[in-house]
Design a protein around this motif. Structure first.
Motif, PDB file in Angstrom:
ATOM      1  N   TRP A  11       0.801  -1.215   0.000  1.00 30.68           N
ATOM      2  CA  TRP A  11       0.000   0.000   0.000  1.00 30.68           C
ATOM      3  C   TRP A  11       0.839   1.274   0.000  1.00 30.68           C
ATOM      4  O   TRP A  11       0.295   2.367  -0.059  1.00 30.68           O
ATOM      5  N   THR A  12       2.141   1.154   0.069  1.00 30.65           N
ATOM      6  CA  THR A  12       2.967   2.353   0.115  1.00 30.65           C
ATOM      7  C   THR A  12       3.020   3.044  -1.245  1.00 30.65           C
ATOM      8  O   THR A  12       2.942   2.405  -2.292  1.00 30.65           O
ATOM      9  N   VAL A  13       3.095   4.355  -1.203  1.00 32.29           N
ATOM     10  CA  VAL A  13       3.215   5.156  -2.423  1.00 32.29           C
ATOM     11  C   VAL A  13       4.573   5.854  -2.436  1.00 32.29           C
ATOM     12  O   VAL A  13       5.291   5.819  -3.430  1.00 32.29           O
ATOM     13  N   ASN A  14       4.933   6.460  -1.316  1.00 22.98           N
ATOM     14  CA  ASN A  14       6.158   7.247  -1.244  1.00 22.98           C
ATOM     15  C   ASN A  14       7.432   6.415  -1.243  1.00 22.98           C
ATOM     16  O   ASN A  14       8.480   6.904  -1.657  1.00 22.98           O
ATOM     17  N   LEU A  18      12.229   1.518  -2.104  1.00 21.28           N
ATOM     18  CA  LEU A  18      12.900   0.679  -1.115  1.00 21.28           C
ATOM     19  C   LEU A  18      12.431  -0.759  -1.256  1.00 21.28           C
ATOM     20  O   LEU A  18      11.316  -1.023  -1.686  1.00 21.28           O
ATOM     21  N   SER A  19      13.288  -1.662  -0.863  1.00 16.92           N
ATOM     22  CA  SER A  19      12.857  -3.066  -0.838  1.00 16.92           C
ATOM     23  C   SER A  19      11.888  -3.260   0.326  1.00 16.92           C
ATOM     24  O   SER A  19      11.840  -2.450   1.263  1.00 16.92           O
ATOM     25  N   GLU A  20      11.127  -4.338   0.274  1.00 18.60           N
ATOM     26  CA  GLU A  20      10.146  -4.579   1.334  1.00 18.60           C
ATOM     27  C   GLU A  20      10.829  -4.783   2.684  1.00 18.60           C
ATOM     28  O   GLU A  20      10.329  -4.328   3.711  1.00 18.60           O
ATOM     29  N   LEU A  28      13.616   2.522  10.039  1.00 18.08           N
ATOM     30  CA  LEU A  28      13.044   3.444   9.064  1.00 18.08           C
ATOM     31  C   LEU A  28      11.872   4.201   9.664  1.00 18.08           C
ATOM     32  O   LEU A  28      11.763   5.422   9.494  1.00 18.08           O
ATOM     33  N   SER A  29      11.010   3.506  10.382  1.00 20.71           N
ATOM     34  CA  SER A  29       9.861   4.189  10.976  1.00 20.71           C
ATOM     35  C   SER A  29      10.306   5.212  12.012  1.00 20.71           C
ATOM     36  O   SER A  29       9.752   6.318  12.078  1.00 20.71           O
TER      37      SER A  29
END
Length: 101
Positions: A11-14, A18-20, A28-29
């Motif tokens: 669901w990520t757009v931005n 990056l790899s999953e 990262l968060s």
């Protein structure tokens, strides 16, 4: 806030570049959260200085003070609608840039 929540990579757009594995990393968060807060703080300093130049008074969280430190009673100058919209749109863009979705 639920800091342990894991966002789904599909669901990520931005962050599709990056790899999953990298996207799901807790580092990262935390980095995005830190950068988000840092950007808001830096912009808040700028926004408050612009507000001071527009109104002639220092704007605090709850009260408005004149430049000499006295509480402003009848403030004649108001913030412009353009300034308010600029502040709202800029803070919204900052939120969009640093979100994980």
């Amino acid at each position: 806030f639920e800091f342990d929540r894991v966002f789904m990579y599909k669901w990520t757009v931005n962050w599709k570049f990056l790899s999953e594995d990298n996207f799901l990393r807790k580092e990262l968060s935390l980095l995005l959260l830190f950068l988000h807060l840092l950007a808001l703080i830096v912009c808040a300093v700028k926004w408050l200085s612009l507000a001071k130049t527009q109104t002639g008074a220092r704007i605090g969280l709850l009260k408005t003070f004149e430049t000499n430190g006295n509480m402003a009673k009848n403030q004649k100058k108001h913030l412009t609608p353009e300034y308010i919209l600029f502040t709202l749109f800029t803070s919204n863009v900052i939120g969009i840039v640093f979100c994980r979705s």
